[in-house]
Design an enzyme around this catalytic site. Structure first.
Site, PDB file in Angstrom:
ATOM      1  N   ARG A 100       0.817  -1.211   0.000  1.00  0.00           N
ATOM      2  CA  ARG A 100       0.000   0.000   0.000  1.00  0.00           C
ATOM      3  C   ARG A 100       0.854   1.265   0.000  1.00  0.00           C
ATOM      4  O   ARG A 100       0.352   2.350  -0.261  1.00  0.00           O
ATOM      5  CB  ARG A 100      -0.885   0.020   1.262  1.00  0.00           C
ATOM      6  CG  ARG A 100      -1.985  -1.013   1.265  1.00  0.00           C
ATOM      7  CD  ARG A 100      -2.624  -1.111   2.639  1.00  0.00           C
ATOM      8  NE  ARG A 100      -3.241   0.119   3.116  1.00  0.00           N
ATOM      9  CZ  ARG A 100      -4.493   0.484   2.878  1.00  0.00           C
ATOM     10  NH1 ARG A 100      -5.263  -0.291   2.166  1.00  0.00           N
ATOM     11  NH2 ARG A 100      -4.969   1.619   3.346  1.00  0.00           N
ATOM     12  N   ARG A 132       9.053   6.179  -3.225  1.00  0.00           N
ATOM     13  CA  ARG A 132       9.065   7.072  -4.398  1.00  0.00           C
ATOM     14  C   ARG A 132      10.400   7.807  -4.493  1.00  0.00           C
ATOM     15  O   ARG A 132      10.887   8.300  -3.475  1.00  0.00           O
ATOM     16  CB  ARG A 132       7.945   8.100  -4.269  1.00  0.00           C
ATOM     17  CG  ARG A 132       6.586   7.432  -4.293  1.00  0.00           C
ATOM     18  CD  ARG A 132       5.537   8.328  -3.725  1.00  0.00           C
ATOM     19  NE  ARG A 132       4.282   7.606  -3.621  1.00  0.00           N
ATOM     20  CZ  ARG A 132       3.217   8.052  -2.982  1.00  0.00           C
ATOM     21  NH1 ARG A 132       3.246   9.233  -2.391  1.00  0.00           N
ATOM     22  NH2 ARG A 132       2.123   7.339  -2.920  1.00  0.00           N
ATOM     23  N   ARG A 154      -7.714  -6.458  14.409  1.00  0.00           N
ATOM     24  CA  ARG A 154      -7.174  -5.376  15.235  1.00  0.00           C
ATOM     25  C   ARG A 154      -8.295  -4.399  15.518  1.00  0.00           C
ATOM     26  O   ARG A 154      -9.128  -4.114  14.658  1.00  0.00           O
ATOM     27  CB  ARG A 154      -6.078  -4.601  14.481  1.00  0.00           C
ATOM     28  CG  ARG A 154      -4.921  -5.406  14.027  1.00  0.00           C
ATOM     29  CD  ARG A 154      -4.058  -5.910  15.128  1.00  0.00           C
ATOM     30  NE  ARG A 154      -3.416  -4.820  15.854  1.00  0.00           N
ATOM     31  CZ  ARG A 154      -2.892  -4.959  17.071  1.00  0.00           C
ATOM     32  NH1 ARG A 154      -2.980  -6.123  17.698  1.00  0.00           N
ATOM     33  NH2 ARG A 154      -2.305  -3.948  17.665  1.00  0.00           N
ATOM     34  N   ARG A 192      -0.644   7.266  15.472  1.00  0.00           N
ATOM     35  CA  ARG A 192      -0.723   8.543  14.753  1.00  0.00           C
ATOM     36  C   ARG A 192      -1.624   9.515  15.492  1.00  0.00           C
ATOM     37  O   ARG A 192      -2.428   9.111  16.337  1.00  0.00           O
ATOM     38  CB  ARG A 192      -1.186   8.346  13.317  1.00  0.00           C
ATOM     39  CG  ARG A 192      -2.429   7.514  13.148  1.00  0.00           C
ATOM     40  CD  ARG A 192      -2.665   7.174  11.664  1.00  0.00           C
ATOM     41  NE  ARG A 192      -3.742   6.217  11.530  1.00  0.00           N
ATOM     42  CZ  ARG A 192      -4.098   5.622  10.399  1.00  0.00           C
ATOM     43  NH1 ARG A 192      -3.456   5.890   9.288  1.00  0.00           N
ATOM     44  NH2 ARG A 192      -5.086   4.755  10.354  1.00  0.00           N
ATOM     45  N   GLU A 246      -4.449   7.805  18.037  1.00  0.00           N
ATOM     46  CA  GLU A 246      -4.958   6.479  17.656  1.00  0.00           C
ATOM     47  C   GLU A 246      -4.042   5.393  18.219  1.00  0.00           C
ATOM     48  O   GLU A 246      -2.835   5.423  17.998  1.00  0.00           O
ATOM     49  CB  GLU A 246      -4.997   6.422  16.120  1.00  0.00           C
ATOM     50  CG  GLU A 246      -5.613   5.171  15.564  1.00  0.00           C
ATOM     51  CD  GLU A 246      -5.695   5.217  14.034  1.00  0.00           C
ATOM     52  OE1 GLU A 246      -6.057   6.256  13.446  1.00  0.00           O
ATOM     53  OE2 GLU A 246      -5.364   4.187  13.424  1.00  0.00           O
ATOM     54  N   TYR A 263      -8.916  -6.091   3.741  1.00  0.00           N
ATOM     55  CA  TYR A 263      -8.500  -4.735   4.069  1.00  0.00           C
ATOM     56  C   TYR A 263      -8.977  -3.825   2.922  1.00  0.00           C
ATOM     57  O   TYR A 263      -8.204  -3.414   2.068  1.00  0.00           O
ATOM     58  CB  TYR A 263      -6.970  -4.761   4.154  1.00  0.00           C
ATOM     59  CG  TYR A 263      -6.263  -3.604   4.787  1.00  0.00           C
ATOM     60  CD1 TYR A 263      -6.849  -2.352   4.908  1.00  0.00           C
ATOM     61  CD2 TYR A 263      -4.967  -3.762   5.265  1.00  0.00           C
ATOM     62  CE1 TYR A 263      -6.160  -1.311   5.488  1.00  0.00           C
ATOM     63  CE2 TYR A 263      -4.272  -2.732   5.848  1.00  0.00           C
ATOM     64  CZ  TYR A 263      -4.874  -1.509   5.944  1.00  0.00           C
ATOM     65  OH  TYR A 263      -4.169  -0.479   6.516  1.00  0.00           O
ATOM     66  N   ASP A 289     -10.423  -0.444   1.193  1.00  0.00           N
ATOM     67  CA  ASP A 289     -10.642   0.991   1.332  1.00  0.00           C
ATOM     68  C   ASP A 289     -12.078   1.295   0.905  1.00  0.00           C
ATOM     69  O   ASP A 289     -12.755   0.455   0.311  1.00  0.00           O
ATOM     70  CB  ASP A 289      -9.660   1.761   0.440  1.00  0.00           C
ATOM     71  CG  ASP A 289      -8.295   1.900   1.111  1.00  0.00           C
ATOM     72  OD1 ASP A 289      -8.242   1.885   2.352  1.00  0.00           O
ATOM     73  OD2 ASP A 289      -7.297   2.011   0.380  1.00  0.00           O
TER      74      ASP A 289
END
Ligand code: FAD
Ligand code: UDP
Length: 388
Positions: free
Chosen positions: A177, A181, A255, A286, A309, A357, A359
């Protein structure tokens, strides 16, 4: 009466809402949406915080992005989008770096400017030093992409906090994911379309479910009413698949998250919507600061809302958020899928029902596809039975 409906949708998240909307709009059939929580929207739900007036995402920041023309066009029936583009930073040993790892992260971490090809060569050397063949787990995959020093700084600690599972037991797909770069482009996603619903997510759900053919029952658990459902009704179940079968083959690992929200008397707490904390000695993964998701809005000055979180294993009484997906989980899920295949009138979908998982755009895309491939044929078969 539950028996008055053609379709019972369990769960008012994006998968369930899409099936409900399509069933009412295309098939003209009556839909009952059962939702255990006291609000629609599933994990994408957002609301205005009364103390600060700031819209917050109750289950963590939800950023909409997709490459799917079909999903993007479909959602535009219910909302416009802002031109928000998400950026994430990560803090490691007191320094802040761009995330996902890009040329800026690499230069800052190694303490010197490098051109893209110099950085590529450095990372190639570091990655090949480990002699990993085919990477099947998260750790091998990450090291083969970014080498060990970057893995240990930015991935290992965060992943351990997020999953509490040996990264060698986790699927490589999780880290796929976040591609590395070799340029300075700071955005988290590279999809063709990105933005946030102009009036927030909950307004989108309200419009999707606004039909005289759809009734919504909040605060109702499917398992408390399932015996009232008849054999000719279609159930679209978006809860955890192992729960549906009363855990008879064993429990899938999930989780869960704890969200610690705090309203603060300051204009700007961290200068960005999301900052990750890479080090294991920081207990949260985060911090979200919601006002940065809508720079186009005029929020009251002098106040902000943040949310820390924390991640941990889910017990049965917790909300399951992330499928852990170890090899054992995948085998168990395959066994549950075989049971699911034998349920004639039940369609399992969404993140929890398909133990994936997903999105938001993937949940919507899957629902649009399942509507065509499974829901429409179900009613076509039902019509044939009545005719013969
Ligand atoms: P959900 O939204 O989980 O909806 C399922 C619903 O079913 C829930 O409301 C639940 O209460 C209900 N339900 C379950 N069991 C029962 C029962 N027995 N009876 C009645 N109701 C029941 N996606 C993105 O695209 N971008 C992001 O930035 C992003 N960030 C995320 C951050 C976090 C912390 C999490 C957890 C997820 C994130 N996601 C993101 C993923 C996104 O939340 C999912 O793609 C989306 O919620 C999937 O929709 P769904 O309908 O499958 O499931
Ligand atoms: N990850 C990491 N460090 C980060 C961000 C992500 O190691 O700063 C890893 C971690 O294993 C995480 C995965 O990459 O579970 C996917 O991250 P993403 O941000 O896509 O996760 P989500 O927003 O869905 O929690």
């Amino acid at each position: 009466m539950l028996r008055d409906y053609d379709v019972i949708v369990v769960g008012a998240g994006f998968y369930g809402a899409t099936i409900a909307e399509r069933t009412a709009a295309v098939l003209g059939r009556k839909v009952c949406v059962l939702e255990r929580r006291h609000h629609i929207g599933g994990n994408s739900y957002s609301e205005i915080d009364t103390a600060t007036g700031i819209e917050h995402h109750k289950y963590g920041s939800h950023l909409f992005h997709t490459n799917s023309e079909e999903v993007w066009r479909y959602l535009h029936r219910f909302t416009t989008f802002t031109n928000y583009r998400h950026r994430v930073l990560t803090v490691h040993q007191g320094q802040v770096y761009p995330m996902p790892i890009n040329l800026g992260t690499i230069c800052a971490f190694f303490g010197r400017y490098m051109t893209p090809s110099e950085a590529r060569e450095l990372i190639r050397q570091q990655a090949s030093a480990e002699k990993i063949g085919h990477a099947e787990n998260l750790e091998d995959k990450a090291i083969s992409l970014i080498g060990r020093p970057l893995y240990e700084a930015f991935i290992r600690g965060y992943t351990k906090k997020q999953w509490q599972t040996d990264p060698r037991q986790l699927p490589a797909s999780i880290i796929a994911r976040l591609p590395v770069r070799f340029h300075f482009e700071p955005y988290y996603f590279t999809d063709k379309y990105e933005g946030l619903p102009t009036d927030g997510y909950t307004a989108v759900f309200r419009r999707m479910l606004d039909s005289s053919l759809i009734d919504i029952h909040l605060g109702v658990d499917f398992f408390d009413v399932r015996e009232k459902i008849g054999p000719h009704q279609l159930v679209v179940y978006t809860g955890p698949i192992d729960r549906y079968f009363d855990y008879r083959l064993g429990e899938l690992a999930w989780r869960t998250l704890d969200f610690e929200r705090e309203a603060l008397a300051t204009d700007d707490y961290q200068g960005a919507a999301v900052i990750n904390y890479a080090d294991e000695d920081v207990p949260y993964t985060r911090i979200h600061e919601f006002k940065h998701l809508h720079p186009e809005r005029r929020y009251p000055p002098g106040r902000t809302l943040i949310c820390r979180e924390y991640s941990r294993f889910a017990r049965r009484s917790d909300e399951p958020y992330y499928p852990v997906n170890t090899v054992r989980d995948r085998q168990l899920f395959a066994a549950y899928q075989r049971l699911a295949g034998r349920q004639r009138n039940v369609l399992f979908g969404g993140r929890l029902g398909s133990y994936q998982y997903l999105d938001m755009h993937q949940a919507i895309g899957a629902a649009l596809s399942d509507f065509r491939k499974k829901v429409m044929p179900f009613w076509a078969r039902a019509r044939e039975c009545v005719a013969t």
